[in-house]
Design a protein around this motif. Structure first.
Motif, short mmCIF file in Angstrom:
data_model
loop_
_atom_site.label_atom_id
_atom_site.label_comp_id
_atom_site.label_asym_id
_atom_site.label_seq_id
_atom_site.Cartn_x
_atom_site.Cartn_y
_atom_site.Cartn_z
N ALA A 1 157.43 -80.41 145.75
CA ALA A 1 157.82 -79.62 144.59
C ALA A 1 156.75 -78.56 144.31
N PRO A 2 157.13 -77.40 143.77
CA PRO A 2 156.14 -76.35 143.49
C PRO A 2 154.98 -76.83 142.63
N GLN A 3 155.22 -77.75 141.72
CA GLN A 3 154.14 -78.24 140.87
C GLN A 3 152.98 -78.82 141.67
N PHE A 4 153.30 -79.39 142.83
CA PHE A 4 152.27 -80.04 143.65
C PHE A 4 151.95 -79.26 144.92
N PHE A 5 152.43 -78.03 144.98
CA PHE A 5 152.23 -77.23 146.19
C PHE A 5 150.75 -76.87 146.38
N GLY A 6 150.02 -76.69 145.29
CA GLY A 6 148.60 -76.42 145.42
C GLY A 6 147.86 -77.55 146.10
N PHE A 7 148.15 -78.79 145.69
CA PHE A 7 147.53 -79.95 146.32
C PHE A 7 147.91 -80.03 147.79
N ASP A 8 149.18 -79.75 148.09
CA ASP A 8 149.65 -79.79 149.47
C ASP A 8 148.95 -78.74 150.34
N SER A 9 148.47 -77.68 149.69
CA SER A 9 147.77 -76.61 150.40
C SER A 9 146.26 -76.75 150.33
N ASP A 10 145.79 -77.93 149.89
CA ASP A 10 144.37 -78.28 149.85
C ASP A 10 143.60 -77.64 148.71
N ALA A 11 144.27 -77.36 147.59
CA ALA A 11 143.58 -76.85 146.41
C ALA A 11 143.75 -77.84 145.26
N GLN A 12 142.72 -77.99 144.45
CA GLN A 12 142.82 -78.80 143.25
C GLN A 12 143.43 -77.90 142.17
N SER A 13 144.75 -77.71 142.28
CA SER A 13 145.40 -76.70 141.44
C SER A 13 146.89 -77.00 141.32
N ILE A 14 147.41 -76.83 140.11
CA ILE A 14 148.85 -76.90 139.89
C ILE A 14 149.37 -75.47 139.88
N THR A 15 150.04 -75.08 140.94
CA THR A 15 150.45 -73.69 141.13
C THR A 15 151.88 -73.39 140.68
#
Length: 406
Positions: A135-149
């Protein structure tokens, strides 16, 4: 506004604060009661950030006469106002890890029933779904960032995010709410806080150092202390789930508390011209899934010439429960054509003791109004020193959000 499955919470809260204005738009609005720019009250108003009220009214009467007449009849005869909208968000990254893309949608129906001049009911039912594996909410984590994008675009499916009664003084000096409520609608908010009409990264939405609970059973209230001074306090169930509403807070006693005091230029511009401090504390869960935490957040924003909104926001948390231990955000919103919005935000964050480097985030978006009921928002997010991948210098995430509202 939003809720996040990475930090549970069925909100039960008490708020002592001003009678608050809702819409995040370029126009002034009468203060509708407790609720910020992402609240039901804000989304229902013609100045909800999608377009200006006169333009919307002319368009609806000319192109959707039956729908406009139906809603107008409900408002006039039953004091019921409601709206239906759908939002979609797609995001793509240049990361060499994870899925590389994410997409999701949110369907919402929400409204109010003004039973009395000083009291009424508010309700919002949502269905949030991911179109992709992540889900987009967790896409930052999936891309190795500590971020909700992709704030709010998760996969929790059906959820009751609002169902509460509002009672206010005749002179609107205080407001009281009780029921199923979302504290992020008003805790430490400002004019560009809504992920439906403004920034998408959590760094520029609800302060990411605040371990705010998810929507749930709540009590809320507000009081205007002076012509230019207001205060807000809250107490919330820290463990609930709006997808499965319950009253477990009365068994566990685990709560989120906050207190906010702020300065406003006037009551009807409380989220346009606003400086405030927010103090908060959250109990840990008995099962160890969440730790005790507390912190302080500050925010300053001002709406110049009804076009320019610069902002400066900061916060820190004592523990490890929130997304960041410390953060500073600054940026600018610019309204153009009275219907479009340009946003630029810069953020520094300390992701916590477990990470070696600080993380930096920038987001730029342009919300383009194609018609009074349709807006699209392309955006770019740049993340330097992504915390989950110390070997990577930067990450870019491109997004496209759409919203149709009736």
């Amino acid at each position: 506004m939003t809720f996040f499955s990475w930090k549970p919470g069925l909100a039960v809260w008490l708020v002592a604060g001003a009678t608050l204005v809702g819409p995040a738009s370029a126009a002034e609005a009468e203060a509708p009661g407790l609720g910020g720019p992402s609240s039901v009250r804000a989304d229902l108003t013609d100045g909800d950030g999608l377009t200006d009220p006169e333009f919307r009214s002319r368009f609806l009467q000319a192109n959707l006469p039956a729908w406009f007449a139906f809603k107008g009849s409900l408002r006039e005869n039953a004091n019921i106002d409601f709206k239906i909208d759908y939002l979609s968000l797609g995001q793509w990254s240049n990361a060499d890890v994870g899925q590389g893309h994410a997409a999701g949608g949110i369907a919402r129906i929400y409204g109010t029933w003004q039973a009395f001049e000083t009291g009424g009911l508010t309700a919002k039912l949502e269905h949030r779904t991911a179109y992709t594996t992540v889900a987009p909410q967790f896409f930052g984590f999936d891309s190795d960032a500590q971020s909700i994008t992709g704030t709010a675009f998760n996969d929790i499916q059906l959820a009751l995010t609002n169902l509460f009664w509002t009672q206010r003084a005749e002179n609107r000096v205080w407001t009281l709410q009780i029921g199923q409520i979302d504290v992020t609608d008003f805790v430490d908010v400002y004019g560009l806080v809504s992920p439906y009409t403004a920034f998408q990264n959590l760094a520029f939405n609800t302060n990411p150092t605040i371990n705010a609970p998810n929507p749930g059973i709540a009590v809320a209230g507000g009081v205007r202390l002076h012509e230019n001074i207001y205060a807000i306090a809250s107490i919330a169930d820290a463990n609930g789930n709006p997808a499965e509403p319950n009253f477990d807070v009365f068994k566990t006693g685990d709560t989120f508390k906050s207190f906010e005091i702020g300065y406003m230029s006037s009551q009807d511009r409380i989220y346009f011209d606003n400086i405030h401090l927010t103090f908060w504390q959250s109990d840990g869960a008995d099962n160890g899934s969440r730790k005790d935490d507390w912190g302080v957040a500050g925010s300053a924003s001002w709406f110049f010439d009804n076009r320019w909104m610069p902002f400066l926001r900061t916060g820190f948390s004592q523990g490890e429960a929130a997304l960041y231990k410390a953060t500073v955000s600054a940026g600018l919103g610019l309204y153009t054509r009275q219907t479009d919005l340009v946003g630029i935000g810069l953020n520094w964050s300390d992701p916590g003791d477990a990470f070696d480097d600080d993380q930096y985030t920038a987001e730029v978006f342009y919300r383009l109004t194609l018609s009074p009921n349709l807006a699209i928002t392309p955006s770019v997010q740049l993340i330097a020193n992504p915390a989950l991948n110390p070997e990577k210098d930067s990450l870019a995430i491109f997004g496209l959000r759409g919203r149709i509202a009736l």
